[in-house]
Design a protein around this motif. Structure first.
Motif, short mmCIF file in Angstrom:
data_model
loop_
_atom_site.label_atom_id
_atom_site.label_comp_id
_atom_site.label_asym_id
_atom_site.label_seq_id
_atom_site.Cartn_x
_atom_site.Cartn_y
_atom_site.Cartn_z
N ARG A 208 -6.35 32.66 -0.73
CA ARG A 208 -5.75 31.53 -1.45
C ARG A 208 -5.89 31.67 -2.96
N GLN A 211 -2.90 32.93 -4.91
CA GLN A 211 -1.88 31.93 -5.23
C GLN A 211 -2.39 30.92 -6.25
N PHE A 219 1.35 30.25 -0.67
CA PHE A 219 0.35 30.68 0.30
C PHE A 219 0.75 30.19 1.68
#
Length: 385
Positions: A208, A211, A219
């Protein structure tokens, strides 16, 4: 904001290794440009979508010149084809999108004077620019390891979809190179000094975080990538906004929690300095575990690469992507003329002793004049976009 770091032992092992659809298909295209049983790139027309699959899973889809020469003309054709609305690019095998370029082949070419050392970078950078300027929605599904050349195939596109399996890094200073493929453009445009930190240390962003910091635009959970792809190819004459809405709808479905060791971005102020030496001074006078670890990391990198990279990002912050790629072509050819690139590849990829003998061996020995020369125009052999 936090950055999350993957397990160190596993990362070291991966780092040395990385330098190396279910569709109802219409107008199905597959190009084979080698005698191998499986083509290195699959180029398919699925409905009104062009779908690219990097197909060297055993090499973690590392990019070579043959692949570049397949990708470029097909992208140009699809860009003007009225029957093609979007382009999707992904990697085969489940482990990597694209773990980098075929560096060993380039190294051997550089040693022997083979033109591959010029052709590979020249044509790769032309491809990077094509992606950056693409007129139709370009969606890179970076599900897995995405480093070096794989970053160049994804980060300049409009949409970059990360998953929990994504591992992003630009680890070139460890092999006597620099974060190329437009790194001088996108890295200094990340928040604060994050780009400088990533460029100098080769730190790996995971999942994550890729992103959150803006390297990826969206994501999506890895298990939903196939469904996302089907929905993408099912779009009818989509605009960039239509693609964005679909990706956002998948992003809102994310429910997983990724618990990993994190580092606070506040530490990155230590990378605010007017030189690499200044950054090291900041790190060495800070008492945090983060500072100590990053100082140790920089001490292992090529001093020449560190100084080139610092100036590359400082200058690239005010340049267009095209001008950055021209600059980076000059830099890569300077690295081909030098010693550290060959020594770094030997140490990391061939002998794997991870004990490079850099020349010059210290930052103090890398003169401003020698760095200036790396940025000098190449005349008739300069990259032209």
């Amino acid at each position: 904001m936090y950055l999350c770091e993957t397990a160190e032992a596993g990362n070291n092992k991966k780092s040395s290794h990385t330098f190396e659809c279910k569709h109802d298909a219409t107008n199905h295209i597959r190009l084979q440009m080698s005698s191998a049983s499986a083509p290195e790139v699959l180029l398919e027309k699925v409905g009104r979508a062009g779908v690219i699959t990097l197909n060297r899973p055993k090499a973690m889809n590392a990019l070579n010149l043959t692949m570049t020469r397949l990708l470029y003309p097909q992208l140009k054709e699809w860009e003007t084809d009225e029957q093609t609305d979007i382009v999707i690019i992904k990697g085969a095998g489940g482990r990597a999108f694209c773990a980098g370029g075929d560096i060993i082949a380039v190294t051997e070419a550089g040693k022997s004077g083979d033109p591959l050392a010029q052709d590979f970078f020249r044509e790769e950078y032309v491809l990077n620019n094509t992606i950056g300027m693409y007129k139709k929605p370009y969606i890179a599904l970076i599900d897995g390891i995405t480093m070096g050349g794989g970053v160049g195939l994804s980060v300049h596109g409009r949409f970059r979809v990360a998953t929990e399996k994504t591992v992003f890094a630009m680890p070139e200073t460890a092999i006597g190179l620099f974060p190329d493929v437009g790194g001088g453009y996108f890295l200094p445009r990340l928040q604060g000094k994050l780009g400088m930190f990533l460029a100098l240390t080769g730190f790996r962003l995971k999942g994550r975080d890729v992103q959150r910091v803006g390297v990826a635009s969206h994501f999506v959970e890895s298990q939903k990538i196939s469904a996302l792809e089907l929905d993408l190819v099912g779009l009818r004459s989509p605009s960039n906004e239509d693609v964005s809405k679909l990706l956002e709808s998948y992003q809102t479905q994310v429910t997983m929690f990724l618990g990993v060791h994190c580092i606070h971005l506040v530490h990155l102020v230590l990378f605010s300095a007017g030189s690499v030496e200044g950054i090291l001074q900041n790190l060495n006078t800070d008492n945090s575990a983060f500072a100590k670890k990053q100082a140790e990391t920089l001490a292992r990198m090529s001093p020449t690469s560190l100084k080139i990279t610092f100036r590359q990002l400082e200058q690239g912050a005010a340049m267009s992507l095209q001008d950055v790629l021209v600059m980076e072509y000059r830099l890569c050819q300077a690295c081909m003329r030098g010693k550290d690139f060959y020594e770094g590849v030997r140490s990391v990829l061939i002998d794997k002793d991870h004990s490079p003998r850099w020349s010059p061996a210290t930052l103090a020995e890398v003169s401003d004049h020698s760095v200036d020369q790396c940025f000098s125009p190449l005349g008739e052999t300069d990259l032209r976009l």
